[in-house]
Scaffold this motif. Sequence first.
Motif, short mmCIF file in Angstrom:
data_model
loop_
_atom_site.label_atom_id
_atom_site.label_comp_id
_atom_site.label_asym_id
_atom_site.label_seq_id
_atom_site.Cartn_x
_atom_site.Cartn_y
_atom_site.Cartn_z
N CYS A 214 0.84 -1.20 0.00
CA CYS A 214 0.00 0.00 0.00
C CYS A 214 0.87 1.25 0.00
CB CYS A 214 -0.93 0.01 1.22
SG CYS A 214 -0.08 0.05 2.81
N HIS A 216 2.18 5.12 1.13
CA HIS A 216 2.29 5.82 2.40
C HIS A 216 1.43 7.07 2.34
CE1 HIS A 216 4.62 8.87 5.00
NE2 HIS A 216 3.77 8.21 5.76
N THR A 220 -2.01 5.44 6.41
CA THR A 220 -1.25 4.19 6.46
C THR A 220 0.06 4.31 7.25
OG1 THR A 220 -0.06 4.64 4.38
CG2 THR A 220 -2.17 3.46 4.23
N LEU A 223 0.69 1.72 9.91
CA LEU A 223 -0.46 0.82 9.85
C LEU A 223 -0.11 -0.52 10.50
CD1 LEU A 223 -3.37 0.65 8.76
CD2 LEU A 223 -2.43 -0.26 6.63
N VAL A 246 5.07 2.59 6.55
CA VAL A 246 3.88 1.80 6.85
C VAL A 246 4.12 0.88 8.05
CG1 VAL A 246 2.22 0.11 5.92
CG2 VAL A 246 3.13 1.92 4.45
#
Length: 328
Positions: A214, A216, A220, A223, A246
């Motif tokens: 995913c 940043h 996030t 995360l 992350v």
Amino acid sequence: MPSKRLSVTVTRRLPDAVETRMRELFDVTLRDDDTPLTQDQLVAAMQGCDVLVPTVTDDINAATLARAGDRLKLIANYGSGVDHIDVATARQRGILVSNTPGVLTEDTADMTMALILAVTRRIPEGLAVMQSGEWDGWAPTALLGGRIAGRRLGILGMGRIGQAVARRARAFGMQVHYNNRRRLRPEVEEALDATWWDSLDQMVARMDILSVNCPHTPATFHLMNARRLKLMKPDAVIVNTARGEVIDENALTRMLRAGEIAGAGLDVYERGTDINPRLRELKNVVLLPHMGSATREGRIEMGEKVLLNIKTFDDGHRPPDLVVPAML
């Protein structure tokens, strides 16, 4: 009289083919060396051009943009991630931002699988034995790793790269699971044979391997914090080819040292090149120097996208890869 050529400044060295084409099209200022600009140098570059071509190593924050002056009209980022650019502030100042999405999908997915294999099959440890000259032959119990076929792979972020990782993982016989801001369309989910988890906590607790794919964003950052890392199984592995921020790197390091997570494969780090020294010492960790997208083909294709974005802007049209705050 010929129209004045657009002034473009590039902050890092780019492939020769890309730089050559830039010289042909624009009034371009290139770098002779390949070191990141200081913030003052970055500001000076922004003040003296119509278009800036930065990379992930350039921190274009609100304070920097406040000093940019009125000439800069486009930031044509060389890369898909734009978390190093304050896009909202740039737009408020009338500066467009473009990027290079989709170009590095396959390269990054390849590197994700390489890290999964490297960690689970202990490839760097085997390499170290061979390079040291200490190998004295095959043994039934030497350097035993784990089989990845049949293992549960949890993909955190099921965009282009996450889906490319899923396709590769299925070919290796892995079970694909994912968590994403939005669930995939049923036909895409079916094609990937991927299982959706609405709860990241529940997915993390059940995976054998977790792949971070995913971007940043403020949502996030960390995360995968200490609490969520503790949900992982002790024999689980985590791989990150997305953005270092992350994962809480210090928490991950502590858990790896304590044996609470079996291993990690990292290509990106929370504080750039300032990597936790204790992380470097661990045998169950594979560290790479942010080379997930480092292919000749990918770098040239990135440059071609940058050129297209600038040329389209120069022709008075919206750059095809325009980034707007709502996308982030």
